[in-house]
Design a protein around this motif. Structure first.
Motif, PDB file in Angstrom:
ATOM      1  N   UNK A   1       0.872  -1.179   0.013  1.00 40.11           N
ATOM      2  CA  UNK A   1      -0.099  -0.089  -0.071  1.00 40.11           C
ATOM      3  C   UNK A   1       0.889   1.103  -0.159  1.00 40.11           C
ATOM      4  N   UNK A   2       0.260   2.333  -0.731  1.00 41.24           N
ATOM      5  CA  UNK A   2       1.114   3.577  -0.567  1.00 41.24           C
ATOM      6  C   UNK A   2       1.040   4.020   0.874  1.00 41.24           C
ATOM      7  N   UNK A   3       2.148   5.138   1.013  1.00 40.87           N
ATOM      8  CA  UNK A   3       2.483   5.459   2.366  1.00 40.87           C
ATOM      9  C   UNK A   3       1.060   6.215   2.791  1.00 40.87           C
ATOM     10  N   UNK A   4       0.715   7.058   2.062  1.00 42.67           N
ATOM     11  CA  UNK A   4      -0.399   7.914   2.207  1.00 42.67           C
ATOM     12  C   UNK A   4      -1.659   6.954   2.666  1.00 42.67           C
ATOM     13  N   UNK A   5      -2.071   6.018   1.805  1.00 42.50           N
ATOM     14  CA  UNK A   5      -3.008   5.070   2.013  1.00 42.50           C
ATOM     15  C   UNK A   5      -3.062   4.234   3.487  1.00 42.50           C
ATOM     16  N   UNK A   6      -1.618   4.072   3.790  1.00 43.58           N
ATOM     17  CA  UNK A   6      -1.458   3.167   4.965  1.00 43.58           C
ATOM     18  C   UNK A   6      -1.927   4.089   6.333  1.00 43.58           C
ATOM     19  N   UNK A   7      -2.043   5.342   6.294  1.00 42.81           N
ATOM     20  CA  UNK A   7      -2.413   6.395   7.282  1.00 42.81           C
ATOM     21  C   UNK A   7      -4.154   6.195   7.478  1.00 42.81           C
ATOM     22  N   UNK A   8      -4.567   5.629   6.595  1.00 47.06           N
ATOM     23  CA  UNK A   8      -6.110   5.629   6.710  1.00 47.06           C
ATOM     24  C   UNK A   8      -6.604   4.265   7.009  1.00 47.06           C
ATOM     25  N   UNK A   9      -7.720   4.075   7.679  1.00 49.80           N
ATOM     26  CA  UNK A   9      -8.470   2.781   7.923  1.00 49.80           C
ATOM     27  C   UNK A   9      -9.394   2.544   6.857  1.00 49.80           C
ATOM     28  N   UNK A  10      -9.526   1.174   6.821  1.00 47.99           N
ATOM     29  CA  UNK A  10     -10.437   0.695   5.446  1.00 47.99           C
ATOM     30  C   UNK A  10     -11.269  -0.517   5.920  1.00 47.99           C
ATOM     31  N   UNK A  11     -12.272  -0.475   5.591  1.00 48.49           N
ATOM     32  CA  UNK A  11     -12.909  -1.634   5.713  1.00 48.49           C
ATOM     33  C   UNK A  11     -13.241  -2.325   4.301  1.00 48.49           C
ATOM     34  N   UNK A  12     -12.351  -1.863   3.163  1.00 55.30           N
ATOM     35  CA  UNK A  12     -12.439  -2.784   2.042  1.00 55.30           C
ATOM     36  C   UNK A  12     -11.676  -3.865   2.158  1.00 55.30           C
ATOM     37  N   UNK A  13     -11.773  -4.898   1.427  1.00 51.50           N
ATOM     38  CA  UNK A  13     -11.303  -6.304   1.308  1.00 51.50           C
ATOM     39  C   UNK A  13      -9.648  -6.042   1.256  1.00 51.50           C
ATOM     40  N   UNK A  14      -8.972  -6.600   2.133  1.00 50.81           N
ATOM     41  CA  UNK A  14      -7.343  -6.315   2.056  1.00 50.81           C
ATOM     42  C   UNK A  14      -6.816  -6.873   0.614  1.00 50.81           C
ATOM     43  N   UNK A  15      -7.281  -8.093   0.210  1.00 50.44           N
ATOM     44  CA  UNK A  15      -6.646  -8.549  -1.060  1.00 50.44           C
ATOM     45  C   UNK A  15      -7.163  -7.567  -2.238  1.00 50.44           C
ATOM     46  N   UNK A  16      -8.329  -6.996  -2.174  1.00 51.07           N
ATOM     47  CA  UNK A  16      -8.733  -6.121  -3.458  1.00 51.07           C
ATOM     48  C   UNK A  16      -7.998  -4.775  -3.091  1.00 51.07           C
TER      49      UNK A  16
END
Length: 329
Positions: free
Chosen positions: A1-16
């Motif tokens: 994951x990009x450094x920016x996106x790593x800072x944010x939580x997500x409920x999306x499927x990790x594999x996707x």
């Protein structure tokens, strides 16, 4: 994951998420100058797939009833409705935070948003009308990075600017959109419930704005007496709703000819102003920028009329006609 996106939580499927990150990286290698969008940050600070924002949403029924037998006129009216929602960049609405995306219902509740919110809502409306529609991320003049909407018609494509309501043919050299990074397609259907705007409140606001603008014109002319021509003002009040119904097209020239005929003893100079309503300050600045208050010819008279057309969800279309009149000798 990009450094920016790593800072944010997500409920999306990790594999996707990992698959989209890989896709994004491959696109960046092949097309380094293209904006390729797969995920965005919602207003709760979570990473979501951008396709979740696209779903058929029903426009206000009164827009659909206006031209029941003319799909193109309906589409243009829907685009106009979206363009009347005030523009507010994320730097203002979410100061100090990265680019956040509001859903269409959040956008309508806030009644303000940037290019992405306008484009998503317009795309969703077009999907509800049965159109093939895509969110179009690209670069335009003068906006820079922006979002438009692409629709496939029977034998051609149209490119829609959601913030102005204007549309362009796919080969139109005057289209402000100069490059396209990616197209984004829809996901799941949904239905929106619209609250009707209080027409009495809109009429009251209309009268208050007209009163304040007239007071401002008089304040800007402290050394001169400001005479208001009531007959001309009344005529302009009756004309402004025609401009709204024609979306400012065609009616203006016919009106000017009729107005000049009725005001045969006067030299008339004036024009209509149109904008969405967010607050009073931009309206005052628009009238001031006309410079009409600077006219100091003896016996000059003035006319100023305001018309507000209310659309659902408190979207207001504001027309102001300001003019000066000088009696012919």
């Amino acid at each position: 994951m990009s450094e920016m996106l790593k800072k944010f939580d997500s409920q999306e499927d990790e594999k996707l998420l990992q698959a989209t990150e890989k896709f994004h990286a491959e696109c960046a290698l092949k097309f380094p100058n293209r904006q390729c969008l797969t995920t965005v940050i919602d207003i709760s600070g979570k990473t979501v797939f951008v396709t979740r924002y696209l779903k058929p949403l029903n426009p206000p029924q009164e827009l659909l009833d206006a031209y029941p037998n003319d799909p193109q006129a309906t589409a243009e009216l829907v685009a106009r409705y979206v363009s009347l929602i005030p523009f507010l960049p994320d730097a203002v609405s979410f100061a100090g935070i990265c680019d956040l995306w509001s859903t269409s219902d959040q956008f309508l509740d806030l009644l303000a948003g940037d290019e992405e919110e306008h484009a998503v809502l317009l795309c969703n409306y077009f999907l509800s009308l049965g159109k093939k529609a895509w969110l179009m991320m690209g670069n335009a003049i003068p906006e820079g990075p922006t979002a438009y909407v692409l629709t496939r018609e029977q034998s051609h494509y149209l490119i829609w600017n959601p913030c102005s309501g204007h549309f362009y043919g796919q080969f139109d050299t005057f289209c402000p959109l100069k490059s396209v990074g990616c197209l984004i397609g829809p996901d799941n259907p949904e239905e929106l419930v619209y609250q009707r705007t209080d027409k009495a409140a809109a009429a009251e606001l209309q009268d208050r704005i007209e009163k304040i603008l007239k007071e401002k014109v008089m304040d800007w002319r402290p050394r001169h007496l400001t005479r208001w021509n009531r007959y001309c003002t009344s005529t302009l009040r009756h004309f402004l709703p025609l401009l709204e119904s024609s979306r400012g097209e065609e009616a203006e020239e016919d009106h000017r000819a009729e107005l000049l005929r009725q005001l045969g003893d006067y030299r008339f100079s004036g024009f209509p102003l149109h904008m969405p309503y967010s607050e009073l300050k931009p309206l005052i600045e628009a009238v001031y920028s006309t410079g009409v208050h600077n006219i100091d010819v003896p016996n000059v008279e003035f006319a100023l009329a305001v018309y507000i057309h209310p659309y659902p969800r408190n979207v207001l279309s504001v027309w102001i006609y300001v003019a000066s009149l000088i009696r012919n000798r």
